[in-house]
Design a protein around this motif. Sequence first.
Motif, PDB file in Angstrom:
ATOM      1  N   PRO A  66       0.824  -1.213   0.000  1.00  0.00           N
ATOM      2  CA  PRO A  66       0.000   0.000   0.000  1.00  0.00           C
ATOM      3  C   PRO A  66       0.858   1.262   0.000  1.00  0.00           C
ATOM      4  O   PRO A  66       0.717   2.123   0.856  1.00  0.00           O
ATOM      5  N   MET A  67       1.755   1.349  -0.969  1.00  0.00           N
ATOM      6  CA  MET A  67       2.614   2.528  -1.037  1.00  0.00           C
ATOM      7  C   MET A  67       2.877   2.928  -2.484  1.00  0.00           C
ATOM      8  O   MET A  67       2.820   2.105  -3.392  1.00  0.00           O
ATOM      9  N   GLU A  69       5.441   3.606  -4.077  1.00  0.00           N
ATOM     10  CA  GLU A  69       6.609   3.019  -4.728  1.00  0.00           C
ATOM     11  C   GLU A  69       6.364   1.640  -5.337  1.00  0.00           C
ATOM     12  O   GLU A  69       7.156   1.177  -6.145  1.00  0.00           O
ATOM     13  N   ASN A 121      -7.494   6.688   6.282  1.00  0.00           N
ATOM     14  CA  ASN A 121      -6.552   7.427   7.132  1.00  0.00           C
ATOM     15  C   ASN A 121      -7.330   8.090   8.275  1.00  0.00           C
ATOM     16  O   ASN A 121      -8.253   8.845   8.005  1.00  0.00           O
ATOM     17  N   LYS A 128      -9.812  10.296   5.956  1.00  0.00           N
ATOM     18  CA  LYS A 128      -9.816  10.196   4.494  1.00  0.00           C
ATOM     19  C   LYS A 128     -10.028   8.754   4.073  1.00  0.00           C
ATOM     20  O   LYS A 128      -9.532   7.834   4.711  1.00  0.00           O
ATOM     21  N   TRP A 132      -7.265   3.202  -4.586  1.00  0.00           N
ATOM     22  CA  TRP A 132      -6.059   3.355  -5.409  1.00  0.00           C
ATOM     23  C   TRP A 132      -6.202   2.543  -6.693  1.00  0.00           C
ATOM     24  O   TRP A 132      -6.587   1.369  -6.659  1.00  0.00           O
TER      25      TRP A 132
HETATM   26  P1  M7G Z   1      -0.496  10.405   4.460  1.00  0.00           P
HETATM   27  O1  M7G Z   1      -0.458   9.488   5.619  1.00  0.00           O
HETATM   28  O2  M7G Z   1      -0.951   9.825   3.179  1.00  0.00           O
HETATM   29  O3  M7G Z   1      -1.466  11.633   4.750  1.00  0.00           O
HETATM   30  O4  M7G Z   1       0.929  11.025   4.186  1.00  0.00           O
HETATM   31  P2  M7G Z   1      -1.484  12.766   5.931  1.00  0.00           P
HETATM   32  O5  M7G Z   1      -0.653  13.882   5.401  1.00  0.00           O
HETATM   33  O6  M7G Z   1      -2.903  13.127   6.038  1.00  0.00           O
HETATM   34  O7  M7G Z   1      -0.964  12.148   7.178  1.00  0.00           O
HETATM   35  C1  M7G Z   1       1.739  11.535   5.216  1.00  0.00           C
HETATM   36  C2  M7G Z   1       3.186  11.281   4.900  1.00  0.00           C
HETATM   37  O8  M7G Z   1       3.449   9.886   4.989  1.00  0.00           O
HETATM   38  C3  M7G Z   1       3.635  11.660   3.506  1.00  0.00           C
HETATM   39  O9  M7G Z   1       3.976  13.007   3.383  1.00  0.00           O
HETATM   40  C4  M7G Z   1       4.849  10.769   3.340  1.00  0.00           C
HETATM   41  O10 M7G Z   1       5.944  11.293   4.051  1.00  0.00           O
HETATM   42  C5  M7G Z   1       4.402   9.498   4.036  1.00  0.00           C
HETATM   43  N1  M7G Z   1       3.789   8.581   3.063  1.00  0.00           N
HETATM   44  C6  M7G Z   1       2.489   8.387   2.825  1.00  0.00           C
HETATM   45  N2  M7G Z   1       2.326   7.469   1.847  1.00  0.00           N
HETATM   46  C7  M7G Z   1       1.066   6.989   1.332  1.00  0.00           C
HETATM   47  C8  M7G Z   1       3.564   7.070   1.458  1.00  0.00           C
HETATM   48  C9  M7G Z   1       4.024   6.143   0.487  1.00  0.00           C
HETATM   49  O11 M7G Z   1       3.276   5.484  -0.232  1.00  0.00           O
HETATM   50  N3  M7G Z   1       5.363   6.012   0.389  1.00  0.00           N
HETATM   51  C10 M7G Z   1       6.227   6.731   1.164  1.00  0.00           C
HETATM   52  N4  M7G Z   1       7.531   6.563   0.995  1.00  0.00           N
HETATM   53  N5  M7G Z   1       5.814   7.615   2.087  1.00  0.00           N
HETATM   54  C11 M7G Z   1       4.492   7.785   2.233  1.00  0.00           C
END
Ligand code: M7G
Length: 183
Positions: A66-67, A69, A121, A128, A132
């Motif tokens: 779930p990322m 990358e 989230n 949220k 995807w």
């Molecule tokens: P979030 O958790 O999607 O949302 O992202 P939020 O801002 O409401 O908390 C927060 C942070 O988590 C991002 O800015 C990234 O630093 C990190 N992050 C989130 N996602 C989904 C990823 C991902 O898929 N890969 C990486 N490397 N970091 C992520």
Amino acid sequence: IKHPLQNQWTLWFFKPDRAKGWEENLREVICFDTIEDFWSTHNHIKSASELSAGCDYSLFKAGIKPMWEDPRNKNGGRWLINLDKKQRSSELDNYWLEVILCLIGEAFEESSEDICGAVVNIRPKGDKLSIWTADCTNRDGIMKIGQKLKESLGITTRGSIVYEAHNDSMKKSGSVAKFRYTV
Ligand code: M7G
């Protein structure tokens, strides 16, 4: 005999820990491929609304992390639903369950192929929900998924759901990412 799902799914849990990197905070919870195994998992874990701030649940097809990358996600994006704080108690759990049932039930028909997974989230500023998909340029598939998602959740407000490419989410610096589609 258990009822098989078309795909095998993995449930992931993210719990924020500042001492660790983002990916280290992501844990695989369980994999299932039958309706019965889905319900027994669902019935014994905390509901999304009971999670603490900063946590996520993700449900992805087995083999896709779930990322951003992951190879299956890197050219993709997400349909994003931003919820109001007050919707945590009224809508969040129902919406999340509905999203899961759409995924595991392959409700998006021929566009189901494009689905990678879904995320919830839990955030103090507003929770949220997102779905995807694999290819942010596949307009037809994306629009079908977006329309089906809105319809399944009973959301009628026009323009309330936006699709953003992960590539934009990745680069966004504080503000909102440039979205590509809306329903
Ligand atoms: P979030 O958790 O999607 O949302 O992202 P939020 O801002 O409401 O908390 C927060 C942070 O988590 C991002 O800015 C990234 O630093 C990190 N992050 C989130 N996602 C989904 C990823 C991902 O898929 N890969 C990486 N490397 N970091 C992520």
